[in-house]
Design an enzyme around this catalytic site. Structure first.
Site: not given
Length: 346
Positions: A26-30, A32, A34, A50, A141
């Site tokens: 579903l997604g990716e970031g700094g 980790g 999902v 996650k 945040d």
């Protein structure tokens, strides 16, 4: 081989925790990645997974999320953590699968939303903020990307839920004479997102409950009007622009009640318990004055036949006003009781 974990991803078909099968990224970031996973023990049941890879040195952000969601487990309108664990190369958390984020909806159907949608989302976020504050944490945040609708078919499909607690911080301490607010540090590192954080955070002051509300102020404003610092990257410059902007400019396209909303937030000091009830009533008053209903379609949903008597022209909103109620219950999703409880006592 399926099930092997690389430094940045999990393969489709990998099984985590002996029962959660990865079906989609579903997604990716700094911090980790999902994934959408299927519960192999309960056919047709899907969750969000996650994953925090140790190679990414994310600073145990996932541990904080698990801790907070575990304490929110009995609360309504929050994502649930159903499983968590550690492997040799990664940590993971399985949680409620949510729908689209507010950020995604703004990009697809914006840039601006109608007032009925603005205030309903605002109430949902306010409730989510209070839920977190009531267990002794600050979000730190809040932004449209960290607010999402409940998944279609779920009990929360018409609600917006606050999520992503990786930057959260506990603001209470258990001392000899009971729970107390932690004393603020003189200076702190920057935490949050420059577009939505408070001026106090720009000045590196300790964040309190009120700072989460400042993020809500800017989210509310952005749903109706482009923020003056939208294209500015420099944190110092954004802070100065926030300091100088007048409330009437910030909420130029919003109902007049928003001026009272931001005034109430501005009068709240670090040690003050925010007046969640008053803020809720201000947003609810917008709905009452314009005859908005919780059952109204959201901005991006198909419109029903307009009811001329309930148009938003009281606020100078132009043609896009109230939509006739759909088939959902007319009752409010929230009541005053949802906002006046004070479990911590301060």
């Amino acid at each position: 081989m399926p099930g092997d974990v690389g430094e940045e991803t999990l393969e489709i078909g990998a099984v985590v925790g002996k029962r959660y099968k990865v079906v989609q990224k579903l997604g990716e970031g700094g911090c980790g990645s999902v994934f959408k996973v299927e519960d192999t023990s309960e056919k047709g049941q899907h969750y969000a997974l996650k994953v925090e890879f140790k190679s990414q040195d994310a600073g145990n952000i996932l541990k904080m999320e698990v801790q907070i969601l575990s304490q929110l487990i009995s609360k309504k309108h929050v994502a649930k953590c159903v499983a968590s664990g550690k492997k040799e190369r990664y940590s993971y958390m399985v949680m409620t699968l949510l729908g689209e984020s507010l950020d995604s909806l703004l990009k697809k159907h914006g840039p601006f939303l109608n007032v009925s949608t603005q205030v309903r989302i605002g109430i949902c976020i306010l409730f989510g903020i209070k839920q977190v504050h009531d267990i002794g944490y600050l979000h730190r945040d809040l932004k449209p990307a960290n607010v999402a609708m409940g998944c279609k078919g779920s009990a929360d499909e018409r609600y917006f839920l606050v999520l992503d607690f990786g930057l959260a911080r506990q603001y209470i301490a258990d001392e000899d004479d009971g729970l107390k607010m932690r004393r603020p540090r003189e200076k702190t590192y920057f935490r949050g997102t420059a577009r939505y954080c408070s001026v106090a955070m720009h000045d590196r002051y300790e964040q309190g409950r009120v700072d989460d509300l400042w993020a809500l102020v800017y989210i509310l404003a952005e749903m109706r009007c482009r923020l003056a610092w939208h294209d500015v990257d420099d944190k110092v410059e954004i802070g100065e622009m926030k300091r100088k902007i007048h409330d009437e400019v910030l909420f130029a396209k919003s109902p007049v009640q928003m001026l009272s909303f931001v005034k109430t937030v501005r009068s709240t000091l670090f040690y003050h318990r925010p007046d969640y009830e008053k803020l809720f009533k201000l947003l609810e008053d917008v709905m009452k004055c314009a005859n908005y209903k919780w059952s109204d379609p959201y901005h991006w949903e198909p419109e029903k036949k307009k009811n001329p008597a309930s148009q938003g022209n009281k606020f100078g909103l132009g043609k896009k006003g109230t939509k006739e109620s759909g088939e959902l219950p007319e009752a409010s999703f929230f009541t005053v009781d949802d906002f006046n409880t004070n479990p911590l006592g301060f």
